[in-house]
Design a protein around this motif. Structure first.
Motif, PDB file in Angstrom:
ATOM      1  N   LYS A 409       0.836  -1.232  -0.035  1.00 31.17           N
ATOM      2  CA  LYS A 409       0.000  -0.269   0.154  1.00 31.17           C
ATOM      3  C   LYS A 409       0.664   1.244  -0.047  1.00 31.17           C
ATOM      4  CE  LYS A 409      -3.266   2.359   2.769  1.00 31.17           C
ATOM      5  NZ  LYS A 409      -3.909   2.824   4.214  1.00 31.17           N
ATOM      6  N   ASN A 410       2.006   1.238   0.854  1.00 33.76           N
ATOM      7  CA  ASN A 410       2.667   2.354   0.846  1.00 33.76           C
ATOM      8  C   ASN A 410       3.444   2.853  -0.362  1.00 33.76           C
ATOM      9  OD1 ASN A 410       1.949   2.996   3.564  1.00 33.76           O
ATOM     10  ND2 ASN A 410       3.607   1.891   4.412  1.00 33.76           N
ATOM     11  N   PHE A 411       3.919   1.686  -1.120  1.00 35.54           N
ATOM     12  CA  PHE A 411       4.798   1.636  -2.493  1.00 35.54           C
ATOM     13  C   PHE A 411       3.771   2.133  -3.461  1.00 35.54           C
ATOM     14  CE2 PHE A 411       5.919  -0.389  -6.654  1.00 35.54           C
ATOM     15  CZ  PHE A 411       6.982   0.222  -6.587  1.00 35.54           C
ATOM     16  N   ILE A 412       2.592   1.715  -3.271  1.00 31.44           N
ATOM     17  CA  ILE A 412       1.524   2.255  -4.617  1.00 31.44           C
ATOM     18  C   ILE A 412       1.153   3.769  -4.094  1.00 31.44           C
ATOM     19  CG2 ILE A 412      -0.690   2.118  -5.418  1.00 31.44           C
ATOM     20  CD1 ILE A 412      -0.618  -1.189  -4.633  1.00 31.44           C
ATOM     21  N   THR A 413       1.129   4.184  -2.677  1.00 32.75           N
ATOM     22  CA  THR A 413       0.833   5.476  -2.440  1.00 32.75           C
ATOM     23  C   THR A 413       2.036   6.402  -2.904  1.00 32.75           C
ATOM     24  OG1 THR A 413      -0.367   4.678  -0.660  1.00 32.75           O
ATOM     25  CG2 THR A 413       0.228   6.913  -0.750  1.00 32.75           C
ATOM     26  N   ILE A 414       3.218   6.012  -2.592  1.00 36.02           N
ATOM     27  CA  ILE A 414       4.261   6.940  -2.966  1.00 36.02           C
ATOM     28  C   ILE A 414       4.566   7.043  -4.484  1.00 36.02           C
ATOM     29  CG2 ILE A 414       6.895   7.076  -2.778  1.00 36.02           C
ATOM     30  CD1 ILE A 414       6.712   5.776  -0.214  1.00 36.02           C
ATOM     31  N   THR A 415       4.211   5.826  -5.217  1.00 39.12           N
ATOM     32  CA  THR A 415       4.385   5.918  -6.577  1.00 39.12           C
ATOM     33  C   THR A 415       3.370   7.019  -7.079  1.00 39.12           C
ATOM     34  OG1 THR A 415       5.092   3.464  -6.581  1.00 39.12           O
ATOM     35  CG2 THR A 415       4.292   4.553  -8.536  1.00 39.12           C
ATOM     36  N   ASN A 416       1.919   6.915  -6.768  1.00 42.41           N
ATOM     37  CA  ASN A 416       0.985   7.650  -7.345  1.00 42.41           C
ATOM     38  C   ASN A 416       1.360   9.309  -7.052  1.00 42.41           C
ATOM     39  OD1 ASN A 416      -0.326   5.540  -8.570  1.00 42.41           O
ATOM     40  ND2 ASN A 416      -1.705   5.207  -6.642  1.00 42.41           N
ATOM     41  N   MET A 417       1.857   9.452  -5.763  1.00 41.01           N
ATOM     42  CA  MET A 417       2.187  10.599  -5.073  1.00 41.01           C
ATOM     43  C   MET A 417       3.355  11.247  -6.048  1.00 41.01           C
ATOM     44  SD  MET A 417       3.555  11.544  -1.624  1.00 41.01           S
ATOM     45  CE  MET A 417       5.013  10.853  -1.719  1.00 41.01           C
TER      46      MET A 417
END
Length: 599
Positions: A409-417
């Protein structure tokens, strides 16, 4: 005919009471939108006053160190046209390192504050760290003292304390306000401008009487008085009564070592059709069964768990297997797979003959299984699992699965951010504001004396106070701005243009009156950008996580300031020109992106 009319008010009264009983504040939920509502006032305003008093004294440490640097420089002999540099006095390490450490530790301190949920203790602990750092820096106030170790540790303590208390202040304000949250946050963000107006007058007066180390210790004692205000930090009553007790009760019921798991079984009359009696259970199990007659306790504890079955099911199990097989039916030993009845819960189907139905007791296998290519009951769920082969996945503990899901979840969040332009706008404004506040607080007093050597410390501090006081009159207008500013980009661009003019004028001005004007513009721009930084920060949280946004943006700002400070020993004028350049770039970016289509 009159009786129905008389009954109507009574029914309405009952209906009104039911509506009151269904108020959302009485519902315990994990989501704040359907849970208890903050009071939006009351004791919360005392929290705001305490936070304002803290932000008046502690952020003004930058101005205090600026005047201490000026006092140390004045004690040395300098040539008339000599350009002073930022590392001529070693105590300049303290405010720079404090700002870097605060940026790096804010996200971690926010996590610690949320985990421990002790607002008074966390706020006072951060205050003690800040005071310890300030008192430690009193040993290197002279221009001849070059003890880098003391200054580095002093900056670390000060920055860590400011990060811990600052994050606790931001979180506790959100517990007391929802509708008036924006007003409370803007009042707290405006407090450093008040401190920049009052603290220089006090420090300038103390510098004319005492030495530099005594002035630093006196101001450390003044900061310590915030313990009276921070002692008022406490959780709201609705959190104490509802969240704390109810959620802890639910959590203990799940995480307690004595775990109760229920199994729905038909037990008419509390006994089986064969007339057998129920097995003896403990008092806690009897209470559970009395509450719900259709449930029976399956496991009463995690250690030495024993299965308690319905008598009818127990009788059938006794007919299917012997007592020795019952003791081994949950065994994980796969060496006895030749006997299916002895270990019928095994997940290894390597040696299972699916065509031999006589060896399976109590179950009816599917008849459409292809004997040439038997399909396993459990198959690897990942995309890397080979097709057409028997693959058995390792058992994953709930903690491992939770951590893996959190990392994904954190990896996807940082990627989208990192693919969104709003994040870069916020990071750029954050960098511009933080660097401008650092330069204006620490380097402005010695630059004034460098341009006007005839001025003493008292006159320099008075000029700084007048400039910040003039800016405060305009900063107060930002408090009454609406919550959602439609033209945030262009408004931030206008403030950055004013800041660029102010820092550029400070770098090349030599007259006292012009110093006041340029400092007023620079102070107003930095404070207004800091206030407008909050709605821009909230807009980035619509799609991204709070921790990811804060950690990434603070890391970018900290790396820039660290690289800038270690790259070269700049003179004061170059530092203000750098701040002016940052303000100009930020203004151009916000103005250019204000024409884009809003999402």
């Amino acid at each position: 005919m009159e009786e129905p009319r008389n009954k109507i008010p009574a029914r309405m009264e009952r209906g009104e009471s039911r509506v009151e009983d269904l108020h959302l504040d009485r519902i315990v939920a994990s989501q704040p939108e359907i849970g208890p509502t903050p009071p939006d006032g009351g004791y919360g305003w005392l929290i705001v006053v305490s936070a304002v008093m803290y932000h008046i004294t502690v952020p003004a440490l930058l101005s205090m160190y600026g005047l201490i640097i000026l006092k140390a420089i004045r004690e040395e002999d300098h040539d008339e046209n000599e350009r002073m540099k930022i590392w001529d006095v070693d105590i300049a390490l303290v405010p720079v390192i404090a700002v870097i450490i605060r940026l790096l530790l804010e996200s971690w301190c926010r996590a610690v504050v949320k985990i421990f949920n002790m607002p008074r203790f966390m706020a006072l602990a951060g205050l003690c760290l800040t005071v310890a750092g300030v008192l430690l820096s009193s040993y290197s106030t002279d221009s001849e003292s070059n003890d880098h170790i003391i200054n580095i540790f002093s900056g670390i303590f000060t920055g860590a304390g400011c990060a811990l208390t600052g994050q606790q202040t931001e979180i506790i304000i959100t517990h007391y306000f929802r509708e008036k949250l924006t007003m409370a946050q803007r009042l707290v963000r405006m407090a450093p401008s008040v401190g920049n107006c009052l603290v220089p007058i006090l420090i300038g007066y103390l510098c004319t009487i005492y030495t530099g180390d005594v002035v630093v210790m006196i101001y450390g004692a003044i900061i310590m008085q915030n313990c009276v205000f921070l002692a008022s930090y406490s959780r709201p009553i609705y959190i104490e009564r509802v969240i704390r007790h109810t959620y802890n009760m639910l959590r203990d019921a799940v995480e307690d070592e004595d775990e109760v798991i229920f199994s729905n079984q038909n037990r008419p009359g509390g006994s089986s059709s064969q007339g057998q009696t129920n097995p003896p259970v403990g008092p806690s199990q009897n209470t559970t069964q009395d509450e719900d007659g259709a449930d029976a306790v399956v496991f009463s504890t995690r250690k030495n768990a024993k299965e308690i079955l319905d008598p009818a099911i127990q009788h059938r199990e006794n007919q299917l297997a012997s007592n020795a097989d019952l003791q081994r039916r949950f065994s994980n030993d796969f060496s006895t797979l030749h006997d299916v009845t002895s270990n019928r819960f095994s997940s290894d189907f390597g040696s299972l003959d699916v065509t031999s139905y006589a060896r399976v007791n109590g179950y009816q296998e599917l008849e459409n299984i292809d004997s040439r290519n038997p399909q396993p009951l459990y198959r690897e769920t990942t995309v890397n699992a080979p097709q057409g082969s028997v693959v058995f996945a390792d058992e994953v503990s709930p903690g491992t699965a939770r951590r893996t899901a959190s990392l994904k979840k954190n990896f996807i969040t940082i990627t989208n951010m990192l693919l969104d332009i709003n994040f870069y706008l916020y990071a750029l404004l954050h960098l511009c504001t933080t660097f401008s506040i650092l330069v204006l607080g620490v380097l402005f007093p010695p630059l004034i004396w460098e341009q006007n050597p005839s001025m003493n410390i008292s006159s320099v501090s008075t000029l700084i106070a007048v400039a910040h006081g003039s800016a405060l009159c305009f900063i107060m207008l930002c408090v009454v701005l609406p919550k959602s500013i439609n033209e945030k980009a262009r408004l931030c661009a206008a403030f950055c243009v004013a800041g660029a003019m102010g820092f550029y004028g400070i770098a090349f001005s030599e007259k006292k009156s012009l110093f006041v004007v340029w400092c007023m513009l620079a102070s107003f721009a930095t404070a207004a950008s800091s206030i407008l930084q909050q709605p821009l920060y909230n807009s980035t949280l619509n799609d991204f996580d709070t921790t990811a946004t804060m950690t990434t943006s603070n890391t970018i700002v900290a790396i820039f300031i660290m690289a800038w400070s270690l790259l070269y020993n700049y003179d004061y004028r170059t530092c203000f020109l750098t701040a002016s350049g940052l303000q100009t770039v930020t203004a151009c970016m916000f103005f250019a992106l204000s024409f884009r289509r809003r999402r």
